[in-house]
Design a protein around this motif. Sequence first.
Motif, PDB file in Angstrom:
ATOM      1  N   ASN A  78      37.636  38.386  42.923  1.00 36.13           N
ATOM      2  CA  ASN A  78      36.844  38.749  41.741  1.00 36.13           C
ATOM      3  C   ASN A  78      35.441  39.090  42.210  1.00 36.13           C
ATOM      4  OD1 ASN A  78      37.105  35.620  42.152  1.00 36.13           O
ATOM      5  ND2 ASN A  78      35.025  35.985  41.374  1.00 36.13           N
ATOM      6  N   SER A  81      38.196  34.306  46.536  1.00 35.12           N
ATOM      7  CA  SER A  81      38.884  34.713  45.315  1.00 35.12           C
ATOM      8  C   SER A  81      38.605  36.197  45.042  1.00 35.12           C
ATOM      9  CB  SER A  81      38.431  33.844  44.150  1.00 35.12           C
ATOM     10  OG  SER A  81      37.019  33.830  44.069  1.00 35.12           O
ATOM     11  N   LYS A 125      33.215  42.475  46.627  1.00 32.84           N
ATOM     12  CA  LYS A 125      32.900  41.346  45.733  1.00 32.84           C
ATOM     13  C   LYS A 125      31.443  41.313  45.297  1.00 32.84           C
ATOM     14  CE  LYS A 125      34.150  37.117  46.222  1.00 32.84           C
ATOM     15  NZ  LYS A 125      34.941  36.472  45.190  1.00 32.84           N
ATOM     16  N   SER A 172      37.912  33.801  38.401  1.00 32.20           N
ATOM     17  CA  SER A 172      38.914  34.077  39.427  1.00 32.20           C
ATOM     18  C   SER A 172      40.179  34.643  38.776  1.00 32.20           C
ATOM     19  CB  SER A 172      39.268  32.800  40.168  1.00 32.20           C
ATOM     20  OG  SER A 172      38.183  32.352  40.928  1.00 32.20           O
ATOM     21  N   HIS A 188      28.968  30.205  37.960  1.00 25.22           N
ATOM     22  CA  HIS A 188      30.183  30.538  38.683  1.00 25.22           C
ATOM     23  C   HIS A 188      31.347  30.499  37.719  1.00 25.22           C
ATOM     24  CE1 HIS A 188      31.037  30.355  43.226  1.00 25.22           C
ATOM     25  NE2 HIS A 188      31.933  31.132  42.662  1.00 25.22           N
TER      26      HIS A 188
HETATM   27 MG    MG Z   1      35.383  32.388  44.131  1.00 20.40          MG
END
Ligand code: MG
Length: 312
Positions: free
Chosen positions: A134, A132, A45, A140, A217
């Motif tokens: 991603n 998540s 990630k 996501s 985000h």
């Molecule tokens: Mg996340």
Amino acid sequence: MQVNLTQAISLLKHGEVVAIPTETVYGLAADASNDKALRQIYAIKQRPADNPLIVHIADSNQVPDFAAEFSPLAQKLASAFWPGPFTLVLPAKESVSTIVRGNQPTVALRVPSHPVTLQLLKESGLALAAPSANKFTQLSPTTAAHVTAGLGESVPVLDGGACKVGIESTIVSVEGDDWQLLRLGMVPEANIYAAAGRFALKNNLSLPKAPGQHLLHYSPRTPIKLFPSREDLNGFAVSQENCAALVFGEGALPNCPYFSLPNRPDEAAERLYDTLHQMDTLKANLLLVETPPNAPEWLAIADRLTRAAHAN
Ligand code: MG
Ligand code: TXA
């Protein structure tokens, strides 16, 4: 790379990571007791190490394996909202990996309601840490295809179809008789209040914040600009080249390629990320987004769009 349930269990037991479906978004899962596997999650990630992970469990009987305290209030909330899109942050046992906790004194726990994930948790007997699936700060994934597009073919994916809730779980921290909302989700604050029987603490510094709640985000690659009304959006769109718009429901539509989300919050949430993923493929210069209605049931969607817009 797609894997079936048996292969996913075997990989996870051997300390590998697997992307798994949940009802909210796809998660990048690893055995919560295997530090080497957990480190892989952060590596794939590209996530900062102080950003803790949610541990997914099959039912609330497993809470005492991780939490030092499962107060009557926390038990009430667990029985009201599990299985479901709801995460409890509780004081952690010393034995919980500091990698899972991101060095916090707390641990985040969730019983997901996706049938495939529940079966995976039950059959494997594992607790699965899963953020998540991603790269850090990006959108996501809500389908197996989104996971592969974002993380590459080498990450094994268990396909459980498109996620029904569509945005990340509501996160609540509980300490004794007090609770605090750490992340908005599709379980609204009013329902938590009703189950808890008392109001949330607001900005109480003695309770932990949720690390990793950066404003930047949940972002598509294309910059986003939010508009307070459809009129504002339409007015701006007239003078723009190579933009695309996202609006809620019907009404006067913009004079550029547009996507429309349903005027119901649960249906809009279900389709939000997939729509943003699609809009990202248009290679527009700017995504013009209408602010959703100003009502409590839309707050989680407004929160994600605000963060996405903040990234540029
Ligand atoms: Mg996340
Ligand atoms: O719906 C969801 O919650 C999805 C699915 C896969 O379950 N997961 C998810 O994970 O959204 P992630 O890593 O993207 O977000 C988890 C957030 C962290 O950013 C942090 O804010 C909070 O959960 N969190 C996790 N552990 C915590 C802890 N010990 N104390 C406070 N906050 C915590």
